[in-house]
Enzyme design. Sequence first.
Site, PDB file in Angstrom:
ATOM      1  N   ASP A 131      -1.996  10.672  -2.813  1.00 23.70           N
ATOM      2  CA  ASP A 131      -2.186   9.763  -3.706  1.00 23.70           C
ATOM      3  C   ASP A 131      -2.248  10.118  -5.187  1.00 23.70           C
ATOM      4  OD1 ASP A 131      -3.199   8.565  -1.016  1.00 23.70           O
ATOM      5  OD2 ASP A 131      -2.666   7.022  -2.315  1.00 23.70           O
ATOM      6  N   ARG A 147      -6.813  -0.370  -7.543  1.00 17.37           N
ATOM      7  CA  ARG A 147      -7.120   0.781  -6.723  1.00 17.37           C
ATOM      8  C   ARG A 147      -7.075   1.905  -7.644  1.00 17.37           C
ATOM      9  NH1 ARG A 147      -4.100   1.365  -1.094  1.00 17.37           N
ATOM     10  NH2 ARG A 147      -6.207   2.402  -0.556  1.00 17.37           N
ATOM     11  N   GLN A 175      -2.995   2.943   9.435  1.00 17.73           N
ATOM     12  CA  GLN A 175      -1.607   2.863   9.052  1.00 17.73           C
ATOM     13  C   GLN A 175      -0.752   3.988   9.713  1.00 17.73           C
ATOM     14  OE1 GLN A 175      -4.669   3.167   7.535  1.00 17.73           O
ATOM     15  NE2 GLN A 175      -4.495   2.695   5.131  1.00 17.73           N
ATOM     16  N   LYS A 201      -5.123  10.352   2.203  1.00 21.01           N
ATOM     17  CA  LYS A 201      -5.896   9.445   3.252  1.00 21.01           C
ATOM     18  C   LYS A 201      -7.025  10.223   3.742  1.00 21.01           C
ATOM     19  CE  LYS A 201      -5.665   5.946   3.637  1.00 21.01           C
ATOM     20  NZ  LYS A 201      -6.439   4.947   3.161  1.00 21.01           N
ATOM     21  N   ARG A 255       1.089  -1.140  -0.186  1.00 26.65           N
ATOM     22  CA  ARG A 255      -0.167  -0.109   0.077  1.00 26.65           C
ATOM     23  C   ARG A 255       0.681   1.142  -0.192  1.00 26.65           C
ATOM     24  NH1 ARG A 255       1.606   2.190   3.888  1.00 26.65           N
ATOM     25  NH2 ARG A 255       0.458   3.787   3.537  1.00 26.65           N
ATOM     26  N   GLY A 256       0.024   2.467  -0.346  1.00 22.00           N
ATOM     27  CA  GLY A 256       1.007   3.645  -0.310  1.00 22.00           C
ATOM     28  C   GLY A 256       1.041   3.822  -1.962  1.00 22.00           C
TER      29      GLY A 256
HETATM   30  O1  MRU Z   1      -4.696   3.479   1.618  1.00 23.60           O
HETATM   31  P1  MRU Z   1      -3.401   3.504   1.498  1.00 23.60           P
HETATM   32  O2  MRU Z   1      -2.760   3.087   3.065  1.00 23.60           O
HETATM   33  O3  MRU Z   1      -2.589   3.132   0.493  1.00 23.60           O
HETATM   34  O4  MRU Z   1      -3.287   5.047   1.448  1.00 23.60           O
HETATM   35  C1  MRU Z   1      -1.704   5.761   1.447  1.00 23.60           C
HETATM   36  C2  MRU Z   1      -1.976   7.244   1.736  1.00 23.60           C
HETATM   37  O5  MRU Z   1      -3.160   7.807   1.764  1.00 23.60           O
HETATM   38  C3  MRU Z   1      -0.662   7.924   1.693  1.00 23.60           C
HETATM   39  O6  MRU Z   1      -0.592   9.057   2.403  1.00 23.60           O
HETATM   40  C4  MRU Z   1      -0.277   8.103   0.308  1.00 23.60           C
HETATM   41  O7  MRU Z   1      -0.321   6.941  -0.484  1.00 23.60           O
HETATM   42  C5  MRU Z   1       1.127   8.532   0.204  1.00 23.60           C
HETATM   43  S1  MRU Z   1       2.446   7.497   0.494  1.00 23.60           S
HETATM   44  C6  MRU Z   1       3.876   8.210   0.053  1.00 23.60           C
END
Ligand code: MRU
Length: 329
Positions: A229, A85, A188, A240, A44-45
Amino acid sequence: VRSVDWVDGHLLVIDQTLLPGELRHVELRTVDEVIDAIKRLAVRGAPAIGVAGALGVALAALLAEQSGAGPDAVRRDAARIRAARPTAVNLAWAVDRVLARLDAGTAAVVDAAVAMIEADIDTNRALGIRGADWLETRVRPPLTVLTHCNAGGLACVEWGTALGIVRALHERGAITEVLVGETRPLLQGARLTAFELGAMDVPYRIVVDGAGPGLIARGVVDAVLVGADRVAANGDVANKVGTYPLALACARARIPFVVAAPESTLDASTPDGASIPIEERDPAEVLTVAGSPTAPAGAQACNPAFDITPADLVTAVVTEARVIEGAPF
Ligand code: MRU
């Protein structure tokens, strides 16, 4: 420790759903396994799912070559990976970039995907230093910063974006403490960012998500640092869920709200935040904690995984190449 890697023709990833209790690597040997890992947030991320998606296309090309399935099968697999995603543009960006090498052969696809691993590390290192340099000119160190979700090495391949800035500041002795938003529903912040800060020896405390804006208003936070994202062409930022209230509080308190993201997260083809697809996840994530129900039987929930912070609330977007102050990019 890399969150995503390529070893002997398959992916090796950390299963982030098991952290902080267990640091387990899992091998992904089929395209379905890659898609499943991305969907259930084992990987994830935004940057990490981009690299995993690119390596997934490499895997699809290798498997198609072995079975004689041909390039159309690889394109179909790439489309499925791309759709795993919707919000982080890095996934589509990385899949498209690697797929563009398909006519040059399987080896070219694999090379392009593997090159993204090192490129991600270099990118985040540069971003971290640039962000730390910039922040030190804006706020007098040492700093108390607040972050949300996990924008660390786990969310990338190594190093991290927002946590890359924290790491660079910490190496300069410029961090007093990091306040970590726990990040309901999947935690997270509490599970992953706290794990990474502990490993870096950075002082931190976890706060419930609802505490962030009030702490900012009380003046105990010098700056908020988050990842992204997707950044739309007008500068609106998807990150997020729970990021937007932090940006509102920063504007009111007149402290910097800083978004750390590689150039690959900037999406010139999406005009504004309203055009960014927001992932809706399973309501069960909201209705349970660690698998145990927390709401009455039959309760309904709404579970958007991301929110949009309007560009006018963003003090700066820091990338590996530049600091963008004031939207749009
Ligand atoms: O749902 P996730 O855990 O994939 O969401 C991740 C985030 O919102 C992070 O802040 C974003 O992807 C940046 S990671 C460098």
